[in-house]
Design a protein around this motif. Structure first.
Motif, PDB file in Angstrom:
ATOM      1  N   PRO A   1       0.838  -1.206   0.000  1.00 17.26           N
ATOM      2  CA  PRO A   1       0.000   0.000   0.000  1.00 17.26           C
ATOM      3  C   PRO A   1       0.873   1.257   0.000  1.00 17.26           C
ATOM      4  CG  PRO A   1      -0.674  -1.540   1.723  1.00 17.26           C
ATOM      5  CD  PRO A   1       0.621  -2.040   1.190  1.00 17.26           C
ATOM      6  N   VAL A   2       0.352   2.334  -0.578  1.00 17.28           N
ATOM      7  CA  VAL A   2       1.141   3.577  -0.659  1.00 17.28           C
ATOM      8  C   VAL A   2       1.500   4.076   0.737  1.00 17.28           C
ATOM      9  CG1 VAL A   2       0.356   4.420  -2.905  1.00 17.28           C
ATOM     10  CG2 VAL A   2      -1.025   4.879  -0.861  1.00 17.28           C
ATOM     11  N   GLN A   3       2.675   4.677   0.842  1.00 15.65           N
ATOM     12  CA  GLN A   3       3.168   5.294   2.074  1.00 15.65           C
ATOM     13  C   GLN A   3       3.110   4.339   3.262  1.00 15.65           C
ATOM     14  OE1 GLN A   3       0.890   8.950   2.443  1.00 15.65           O
ATOM     15  NE2 GLN A   3       2.345   9.962   1.077  1.00 15.65           N
ATOM     16  N   SER A   4       3.472   3.081   3.003  1.00 13.10           N
ATOM     17  CA  SER A   4       3.409   2.127   4.095  1.00 13.10           C
ATOM     18  C   SER A   4       4.800   1.632   4.481  1.00 13.10           C
ATOM     19  CB  SER A   4       2.508   0.952   3.716  1.00 13.10           C
ATOM     20  OG  SER A   4       3.008   0.341   2.544  1.00 13.10           O
ATOM     21  N   ASP A   5       5.842   2.189   3.842  1.00 13.19           N
ATOM     22  CA  ASP A   5       7.188   1.733   4.157  1.00 13.19           C
ATOM     23  C   ASP A   5       7.498   2.017   5.630  1.00 13.19           C
ATOM     24  OD1 ASP A   5       9.145   0.363   2.632  1.00 13.19           O
ATOM     25  OD2 ASP A   5      10.536   2.025   3.022  1.00 13.19           O
ATOM     26  N   GLY A   6       8.013   1.015   6.307  1.00 12.67           N
ATOM     27  CA  GLY A   6       8.358   1.168   7.718  1.00 12.67           C
ATOM     28  C   GLY A   6       7.223   0.807   8.659  1.00 12.67           C
ATOM     29  N   ARG A   7       6.091   0.509   8.112  1.00  7.55           N
ATOM     30  CA  ARG A   7       4.917   0.242   8.946  1.00  7.55           C
ATOM     31  C   ARG A   7       4.906  -1.201   9.457  1.00  7.55           C
ATOM     32  NH1 ARG A   7      -0.366   3.170   7.076  1.00  7.55           N
ATOM     33  NH2 ARG A   7      -1.619   2.918   8.953  1.00  7.55           N
ATOM     34  N   GLU A   8       4.453  -1.380  10.690  1.00  9.33           N
ATOM     35  CA  GLU A   8       4.243  -2.729  11.241  1.00  9.33           C
ATOM     36  C   GLU A   8       2.889  -3.217  10.730  1.00  9.33           C
ATOM     37  OE1 GLU A   8       6.204  -4.590  13.050  1.00  9.33           O
ATOM     38  OE2 GLU A   8       7.752  -3.147  13.667  1.00  9.33           O
ATOM     39  N   VAL A   9       2.904  -4.350  10.085  1.00 10.89           N
ATOM     40  CA  VAL A   9       1.669  -4.831   9.448  1.00 10.89           C
ATOM     41  C   VAL A   9       1.426  -6.306   9.748  1.00 10.89           C
ATOM     42  CG1 VAL A   9       1.804  -3.213   7.502  1.00 10.89           C
ATOM     43  CG2 VAL A   9       2.875  -5.469   7.320  1.00 10.89           C
ATOM     44  N   ILE A  10       0.219  -6.709   9.433  1.00  7.87           N
ATOM     45  CA  ILE A  10      -0.112  -8.127   9.340  1.00  7.87           C
ATOM     46  C   ILE A  10      -0.492  -8.336   7.883  1.00  7.87           C
ATOM     47  CG2 ILE A  10      -1.715  -9.934  10.062  1.00  7.87           C
ATOM     48  CD1 ILE A  10      -2.187  -8.247  12.632  1.00  7.87           C
ATOM     49  N   ILE A  11       0.159  -9.282   7.221  1.00 12.48           N
ATOM     50  CA  ILE A  11      -0.289  -9.576   5.864  1.00 12.48           C
ATOM     51  C   ILE A  11      -1.082 -10.874   5.889  1.00 12.48           C
ATOM     52  CG2 ILE A  11       1.648  -8.333   4.798  1.00 12.48           C
ATOM     53  CD1 ILE A  11       2.649 -11.176   3.915  1.00 12.48           C
ATOM     54  N   GLY A  12      -2.065 -10.926   4.995  1.00 16.28           N
ATOM     55  CA  GLY A  12      -2.896 -12.122   4.898  1.00 16.28           C
ATOM     56  C   GLY A  12      -2.827 -12.689   3.492  1.00 16.28           C
ATOM     57  N   ILE A  13      -2.681 -14.007   3.396  1.00 17.13           N
ATOM     58  CA  ILE A  13      -2.675 -14.672   2.089  1.00 17.13           C
ATOM     59  C   ILE A  13      -3.603 -15.871   2.177  1.00 17.13           C
ATOM     60  CG2 ILE A  13      -1.252 -15.660   0.221  1.00 17.13           C
ATOM     61  CD1 ILE A  13       0.680 -14.368   3.046  1.00 17.13           C
ATOM     62  N   ARG A  14      -4.573 -15.941   1.282  1.00 20.97           N
ATOM     63  CA  ARG A  14      -5.472 -17.097   1.268  1.00 20.97           C
ATOM     64  C   ARG A  14      -4.672 -18.352   0.899  1.00 20.97           C
ATOM     65  NH1 ARG A  14     -10.190 -15.941   3.431  1.00 20.97           N
ATOM     66  NH2 ARG A  14     -11.011 -13.897   2.892  1.00 20.97           N
ATOM     67  N   PRO A  15      -5.086 -19.500   1.461  1.00 16.43           N
ATOM     68  CA  PRO A  15      -4.340 -20.737   1.192  1.00 16.43           C
ATOM     69  C   PRO A  15      -4.202 -21.056  -0.295  1.00 16.43           C
ATOM     70  CG  PRO A  15      -5.844 -21.074   3.013  1.00 16.43           C
ATOM     71  CD  PRO A  15      -6.141 -19.704   2.462  1.00 16.43           C
ATOM     72  N   GLU A  16      -5.192 -20.657  -1.102  1.00 11.60           N
ATOM     73  CA  GLU A  16      -5.104 -20.959  -2.538  1.00 11.60           C
ATOM     74  C   GLU A  16      -4.233 -19.944  -3.268  1.00 11.60           C
ATOM     75  OE1 GLU A  16      -7.788 -20.009  -0.907  1.00 11.60           O
ATOM     76  OE2 GLU A  16      -9.029 -18.582  -2.051  1.00 11.60           O
TER      77      GLU A  16
ATOM     78  N   ASN B   1      -1.759 -12.777  -4.206  1.00 13.99           N
ATOM     79  CA  ASN B   1      -2.683 -11.730  -3.807  1.00 13.99           C
ATOM     80  C   ASN B   1      -2.548 -11.557  -2.291  1.00 13.99           C
ATOM     81  OD1 ASN B   1      -4.831  -9.994  -3.609  1.00 13.99           O
ATOM     82  ND2 ASN B   1      -6.358 -11.634  -3.639  1.00 13.99           N
ATOM     83  N   VAL B   2      -1.983 -10.423  -1.879  1.00 13.86           N
ATOM     84  CA  VAL B   2      -1.702 -10.221  -0.454  1.00 13.86           C
ATOM     85  C   VAL B   2      -2.626  -9.145   0.120  1.00 13.86           C
ATOM     86  CG1 VAL B   2       0.060  -9.484   1.213  1.00 13.86           C
ATOM     87  CG2 VAL B   2       0.716 -10.894  -0.753  1.00 13.86           C
ATOM     88  N   HIS B   3      -3.220  -9.428   1.278  1.00  9.98           N
ATOM     89  CA  HIS B   3      -4.053  -8.452   1.986  1.00  9.98           C
ATOM     90  C   HIS B   3      -3.192  -7.801   3.072  1.00  9.98           C
ATOM     91  CE1 HIS B   3      -7.851 -10.323   0.400  1.00  9.98           C
ATOM     92  NE2 HIS B   3      -7.027 -11.346   0.279  1.00  9.98           N
ATOM     93  N   PHE B   4      -3.255  -6.474   3.176  1.00  7.53           N
ATOM     94  CA  PHE B   4      -2.443  -5.763   4.165  1.00  7.53           C
ATOM     95  C   PHE B   4      -3.323  -5.173   5.262  1.00  7.53           C
ATOM     96  CE2 PHE B   4      -0.016  -5.786   0.291  1.00  7.53           C
ATOM     97  CZ  PHE B   4       1.287  -6.009   0.702  1.00  7.53           C
ATOM     98  N   PHE B   5      -2.922  -5.376   6.494  1.00  4.88           N
ATOM     99  CA  PHE B   5      -3.642  -4.822   7.640  1.00  4.88           C
ATOM    100  C   PHE B   5      -2.649  -4.127   8.564  1.00  4.88           C
ATOM    101  CE2 PHE B   5      -5.680  -8.762   6.256  1.00  4.88           C
ATOM    102  CZ  PHE B   5      -6.968  -8.316   5.994  1.00  4.88           C
ATOM    103  N   ASP B   6      -3.093  -3.018   9.169  1.00  2.00           N
ATOM    104  CA  ASP B   6      -2.256  -2.361  10.161  1.00  2.00           C
ATOM    105  C   ASP B   6      -2.182  -3.248  11.402  1.00  2.00           C
ATOM    106  OD1 ASP B   6      -0.996   0.366  11.035  1.00  2.00           O
ATOM    107  OD2 ASP B   6      -2.223  -0.342  12.718  1.00  2.00           O
ATOM    108  N   LYS B   7      -0.960  -3.409  11.940  1.00  2.00           N
ATOM    109  CA  LYS B   7      -0.806  -4.328  13.073  1.00  2.00           C
ATOM    110  C   LYS B   7      -1.561  -3.822  14.306  1.00  2.00           C
ATOM    111  CE  LYS B   7       2.650  -6.516  15.944  1.00  2.00           C
ATOM    112  NZ  LYS B   7       4.088  -6.580  16.250  1.00  2.00           N
ATOM    113  N   GLN B   8      -1.525  -2.493  14.515  1.00  2.00           N
ATOM    114  CA  GLN B   8      -2.160  -1.945  15.718  1.00  2.00           C
ATOM    115  C   GLN B   8      -3.685  -1.982  15.626  1.00  2.00           C
ATOM    116  OE1 GLN B   8       0.967  -0.766  16.979  1.00  2.00           O
ATOM    117  NE2 GLN B   8      -0.069  -1.595  18.790  1.00  2.00           N
ATOM    118  N   THR B   9      -4.214  -1.397  14.539  1.00  2.00           N
ATOM    119  CA  THR B   9      -5.670  -1.250  14.441  1.00  2.00           C
ATOM    120  C   THR B   9      -6.338  -2.485  13.869  1.00  2.00           C
ATOM    121  OG1 THR B   9      -5.580  -0.392  12.192  1.00  2.00           O
ATOM    122  CG2 THR B   9      -5.368   1.215  13.969  1.00  2.00           C
TER     123      THR B   9
END
Ligand SMILES: Nc1ncnc2c1ncn2[C@@H]1O[C@H](COP(=O)(O)OP(=O)(O)O)[C@@H](O)[C@H]1O
Ligand SMILES: [Mg+2]
Length: 354
Positions: free
Chosen positions: A268-283, A342-350
């Protein structure tokens, strides 16, 4: 107009808040499924729609009419419960016609309506039997028949399939969906089973702790879950999650706590350095011939049509669903690659989607 509007509805038992202001709009003829873990307030919400439970705050309207202060019998709804609640001493026909009888309908009308519902549900040969002489699926159909004869504006279902074995559940799922396509009556259906929600609903309402997490079509929720909870709740096997820090700027990577970096195709834009959780579906997992990050195969489960592979990536368990037959064995090492995933990005905190 037999839509249903739930506006800022709240419920407390004494000092305990159970439902914290729920808003749901349901169109005429829509099949809506309320889904969420046990105890999240699904039945409470459904019982408030039915009028079996008082609401602490907010407003519920059915077909444009506020029903907050109406008795259940005046709301023009029919409810199908998990345990079916059939009268054991009555025949199938008597069970199905009983509500009409109570309402003072004429014998000929009752017989006609019961006959029509029996035809829709394939219950004609069973009309003379008692509930004890029926299978679980047949009882379920009688319970639906009893709701259909009343020709309500809205059907309410509370976990109607949870007492059936797995195979019958799949069959009844299809039957209820076909019934809805035929009758086109508004349905509000409660289940804790995300597969029921995904396969049957026009619209899913995901609830957790008495709050709405997300509302959308099954595929909207599957493809763009708004937060980590929805992402992990819908889909089977469940989405894989990895925590780490985004680095690398134009060549984005996820840096795991161990320091290992996994290449990503985009971030995601302007996300460098951010703590994240990424999600990837098993398929969506894939593997590289070279490059990538090593992961160890722990379990290989062939289902026939696909293969489920459990992997260990630095102590985290990941599930990979392969469409092709796998030539993999436990303890083998494969190279995990996310470059084309296909990767889903989530903020680690929120825990919210980025
Ligand atoms: N009559 C009641 N008095 C107090 N708490 C209740 C009552 N009914 C339900 N609850 C609580 O409300 C919450 C939601 O329950 P319920 O709507 O049955 O959940 P679900 O159907 O999603 O499993 C639970 O924590 C439950 O313990
Ligand atoms: Mg319940």
């Amino acid at each position: 107009m037999s839509g249903l509007a739930i506006k800022n509805v709240r419920k407390s038992y004494g000092a305990v808040d159970i439902i914290h202001g729920v808003d749901v709009d349901i169109s005429d003829g829509e099949f809506v499924i309320l889904v969420g873990p046990s105890g999240c307030g699904k039945s409470t919400l459904l019982r408030m729609i039915a009028g079996l439970e008082e609401i602490t705050g907010g407003e519920i309207s059915i077909g444009g009419r506020t029903v907050n202060n109406l008795q259940p019998k005046d709301r023009d709804i029919a409810m199908v419960f998990q345990n079916y609640a059939l009268y054991p001493q009555m025949t199938v026909a008597q069970n199905m016609g009983f509500a009409l009888e109570l309402a003072g309908a004429k014998r000929a009308d009752i017989d006609r309506k019961v006959g029509e519902a029996a035809k829709i549900l394939g219950l004609q040969p069973l009309l003379g039997r008692k509930p004890a002489q029926l299978s679980g699926g047949q009882r379920q159909r009688v319970a639906m028949g009893r709701a259909i004869v009343r020709d309500p504006k809205v059907f309410l279902f509370d976990e109607p399939l949870s007492n059936l074995d797995a195979k019958l559940r799949v069959k009844m799922r299809a039957e209820i969906k076909a019934l809805h396509q035929r009758l086109k009556t508004t349905i509000v259906y409660v289940t804790h089973d995300q597969i029921e929600a995904m396969t049957m609903a026009d619209k899913i309402v995901v609830l957790q702790g008495g709050k709405v997490e997300q509302i959308g079509t099954p595929l909207e929720l599957y493809d763009r879950p708004r937060n980590v909870f929805v992402a992990g709740f819908l889909g089977s096997p469940a989405m894989n999650f990895l925590e780490g820090k985004l680095t690398g700027g134009a060549n984005p990577r996820l840096r795991l706590p161990s320091g290992t970096a996994i290449e990503l195709s985009a971030a995601p834009v302007q996300s460098d350095g951010r703590e994240v959780i990424i999600g990837i579906r098993p398929e969506d997992l894939s593997f590289a011939r070279d490059g990538g990050v090593p992961a160890r195969v722990t379990v290989v489960e062939p289902t026939g049509s696909e293969t489920h592979v459990a992997l260990d990536l630095e102590g985290r368990e990941l599930t990979w669903v392969m469409r092709q037959r796998a030539e993999l064995t436990p303890d083998q090492t494969v190279n995990l690659s996310l470059r084309s995933s296909n990767v889903h990005f989530f903020d680690k905190q929120t825990q919210q989607r980025l």
